[in-house]
Design an enzyme around this catalytic site. Structure first.
Site, PDB file in Angstrom:
ATOM      1  CE1 TYR A   1       7.523  25.863  20.080  1.00 19.66           C
ATOM      2  CE2 TYR A   1       6.973  27.495  18.399  1.00 19.66           C
ATOM      3  CZ  TYR A   1       6.579  26.527  19.316  1.00 19.66           C
ATOM      4  OH  TYR A   1       5.244  26.221  19.451  1.00 19.66           O
TER       5      TYR A   1
ATOM      6  CB  SER B   1       4.112  25.602  16.115  1.00 17.93           C
ATOM      7  OG  SER B   1       4.005  27.015  16.070  1.00 17.93           O
TER       8      SER B   1
END
Length: 266
Positions: free
Chosen positions: A159, A146
């Protein structure tokens, strides 16, 4: 149906295939003549989708596994090789995105779960395929990371850290497999409209549909690219984020709404 291969029997092994990016990649591959090994914790969701889409039962198989449990995903990989053969493409896509607050003890446990799925899950997904692919002399291992792995965002400690680790892991593996003809591709999505992002409490620039993302990611993987940030606008934003001085970056994210804590959503 179109095909991008002289061998329509090529096989793609995709984790997190029950929704979002994984499902979109599966459909994109299927439309191009590929066979599918589809992995998720809930195989019934994949089977329902396969029926709805009219997939040929001879061209796909479903494996129930939890990438956060290494023995579970490794067993699924071994079953795939026994039943369908050695994949040409392995996409480690399964992931979770939970907000955390490190000041709270229970969120340390949540962070460990995020790391187990988003980092160790990628390595465990690739594990069983590395030696057979190297022996065969070709294959692609694609890790879905990501843009959030490029800088740390408030409330996203788990995350962002997990995706930064996934990026570094894939880069390390790429170096280890240099000369083996096994490609390692790291794909960094920006914002994609999936169940992981729909309850975000902040703006999501350059938001893509899963189908649009899948088409671009597929081209990157088929081209053997080592690293791809998608879409291109986010690639430029990502480069800028990496080079911004800390003081400037900190001012930009000050006051930004945090992601929902996982435990607050129960």
């Amino acid at each position: 149906m179109t095909t991008d291969s002289s061998n329509p029997a090529r096989l793609a092994f995709i984790t997190g295939a029950s929704s979002g990016i994984g499902q979109a990649l599966a459909w994109h591959a299927y439309q191009r003549g590929w066979s599918l090994a589809l992995v998720a914790r809930r195989g019934d969701l994949i089977r329902q989708w396969a029926v709805q889409q009219g997939l040929d039962s001879r061209r796909f198989a479903v494996y129930e596994a939890d990438v956060g449990e290494p023995d579970s995903i490794i067993a699924a990989a071994q079953r795939c090789m026994q039943q369908q053969g050695l994949p040409d493409l392995v996409v480690a896509n399964a992931g979770i995105s939970w907000g955390v607050d490190t000041a709270l003890r229970e969120d340390i446990d949540a962070m460990r779960q995020v790391m187990d799925v988003n980092v160790l899950g990628v390595a465990a997904t690739f594990h069983a395929f590395i030696t057979p692919m190297a022996r065969r002399g070709h294959g692609c291992l694609a890790g879905v990371a990501s843009v959030a792995g490029l800088r740390g965002l408030p409330g996203h400690g788990a995350y962002c850290a997990s995706k930064a680790a996934a990026i570094a892991y894939c880069e390390s593996l790429r170096g280890e497999l240099r000369g083996s003809s096994v490609k390692v591709t790291t794909v960094l999505p920006g914002y994609v409209d999936t169940p992981l992002t729909r309850d975000n409490r902040y703006g999501m620039p350059f938001l893509m549909t899963p189908q649009a993302f899948a088409a671009k990611a597929w081209r990157a993987m088929q081209a053997g690219r080592s690293y791809a940030i998608i879409p291109w606008q986010m690639a430029w934003a990502g480069r800028l984020m990496r080079w911004l001085p800390n003081a400037v970056f900190d001012r930009l994210v000050a006051g930004r709404k945090r992601k929902h804590r996982h435990l607050d959503r129960r």
